[in-house]
Enzyme design. Sequence first.
Site, mmCIF file in Angstrom:
data_model
loop_
_atom_site.group_PDB
_atom_site.id
_atom_site.type_symbol
_atom_site.label_atom_id
_atom_site.label_comp_id
_atom_site.label_asym_id
_atom_site.label_seq_id
_atom_site.Cartn_x
_atom_site.Cartn_y
_atom_site.Cartn_z
ATOM 1 N N TYR A 108 0.949 -1.158 0.125
ATOM 2 C CA TYR A 108 -0.190 0.162 -0.058
ATOM 3 C C TYR A 108 0.865 1.202 0.000
ATOM 4 O O TYR A 108 2.042 1.280 0.731
ATOM 5 C CB TYR A 108 -0.789 0.012 1.291
ATOM 6 C CG TYR A 108 -1.720 1.155 1.363
ATOM 7 C CD1 TYR A 108 -2.941 1.342 0.544
ATOM 8 C CD2 TYR A 108 -1.163 2.134 2.318
ATOM 9 C CE1 TYR A 108 -3.728 2.592 0.911
ATOM 10 C CE2 TYR A 108 -2.346 3.230 2.472
ATOM 11 C CZ TYR A 108 -3.419 3.484 1.893
ATOM 12 O OH TYR A 108 -4.154 4.531 2.174
ATOM 13 N N GLU A 196 -3.087 7.473 -4.098
ATOM 14 C CA GLU A 196 -3.029 6.329 -3.581
ATOM 15 C C GLU A 196 -2.679 5.247 -4.573
ATOM 16 O O GLU A 196 -3.397 5.114 -5.673
ATOM 17 C CB GLU A 196 -4.162 5.882 -2.870
ATOM 18 C CG GLU A 196 -4.317 4.709 -2.214
ATOM 19 C CD GLU A 196 -5.801 4.313 -1.470
ATOM 20 O OE1 GLU A 196 -5.972 4.785 -0.445
ATOM 21 O OE2 GLU A 196 -6.621 3.988 -2.376
#
Length: 389
Positions: A108, A196
């Site tokens: 992530y 992101e």
Amino acid sequence: MKLHEYQASQLLAESGIPVPDSGVASSPTEARTIAERLGGAVVVKAQVHAGGRGKAGGVKLVDSPGEAEEAARLMLATNLVTHQTSSAGVPVERVMVAERTMIDRELYLAIVVDGEAGTPVVMGSQAGGVEIEEVASATPDKILRIVTDPIYGLWPYQARDLAIGLGLDTEQIRPATDLIINLFRVFKENDCSIAEINPLAVCKDGRLLAIDAKLNIDDDSLFRHPRIASLADPAQEDNLERKAHLAGLSYVKLDGGAVGCMVNGAGLAMATMDITRNAGANPANFLDVGGGAQTEKIATAFEIIVSDPDVKVVLVNIFGGILRCDIAAEGILQGAKRSGTSLPIVALLRGTNAVEGKQILQNTPLNISFLSDLSEIPSALDQATGGGS
Ligand code: GDP
Ligand code: MN
């Protein structure tokens, strides 16, 4: 403003971030053609302004162009409901067809403007993928945070520290560091509020690849990013939010509230929401009509508030200054007439032309009660809804 994954992925690629080869399709046959070009083993992904697609059936791994066509046919022209959308979902008008990747690990990586730190914060985790929200709430220590310098930005050593923290092999540290630095550049150059990559895949062959891409852009910066502004997709917005946006109103629909708030000035709007909550009620929306609003804008704002089926009472809190109370009152009257609403209205008008404003709204068919002080709001809300707000 939100971008679709295919748009964000393109921006990442232009900045040197490795992404899978892909194309975007608005029909099943287009999806098939792209899958043929990519060799058949592809991922078909619903393009919606919401995450959580994987868990909701919006991401399909397929083995052939025929299967890609079928997956696209099932997704297109439906509404996708994920845990990030309303129960009505959002329309799928396009699918992205991406080359399928052999994934070893899912990391992530994200950059957000952190209100508390007052600067962008880069976050990374070895526990990337569709469960990242659970990871963040149950085991927050699995998320590494790098606080950047608001003036300089991200120092190269910080990017390297984060790359090391992601548990990568030695030969992956340099490409990962470059990728993090590049993502920070994308974030800064495009005035993002969020950038992101989840998952950032470590492929079986050792390469790093941005499998998913999410970029949110600060609306107030769009005037200097005409290309990004042109990527807007109003079909993805909630109807009322779209109407508010077109009218130049700051409007955010909130879940679970029954008090429609009509306020001028963001600070007063926030304070009014606090007062509503302290009164034991819940605001149905945030709405700032802005300083220099004219009658028409106020009327539209009022219509938007009362057309929200959750709203049981309207709380008007106007402090007359640049926006005079009589102008606000005219707008409310017009909006009420156009919408034909019979909802109770609780109004606090103070400042410039408050008396004139009150006169305009009195002796009309409106179900309105006037207050003279903030402290009267709780009992007025209670009365207007019979205790049900
Ligand atoms: P999201 O659920 O909306 O965040 O959609 P993502 O694009 O992140 O996809 C969800 C999940 O699908 C990922 O976390 C992966 O596990 C899986 N996935 C997506 N693309 C691929 C791929 O090319 N190969 C493999 N093996 N899995 C993929
Ligand atoms: Mn994702």
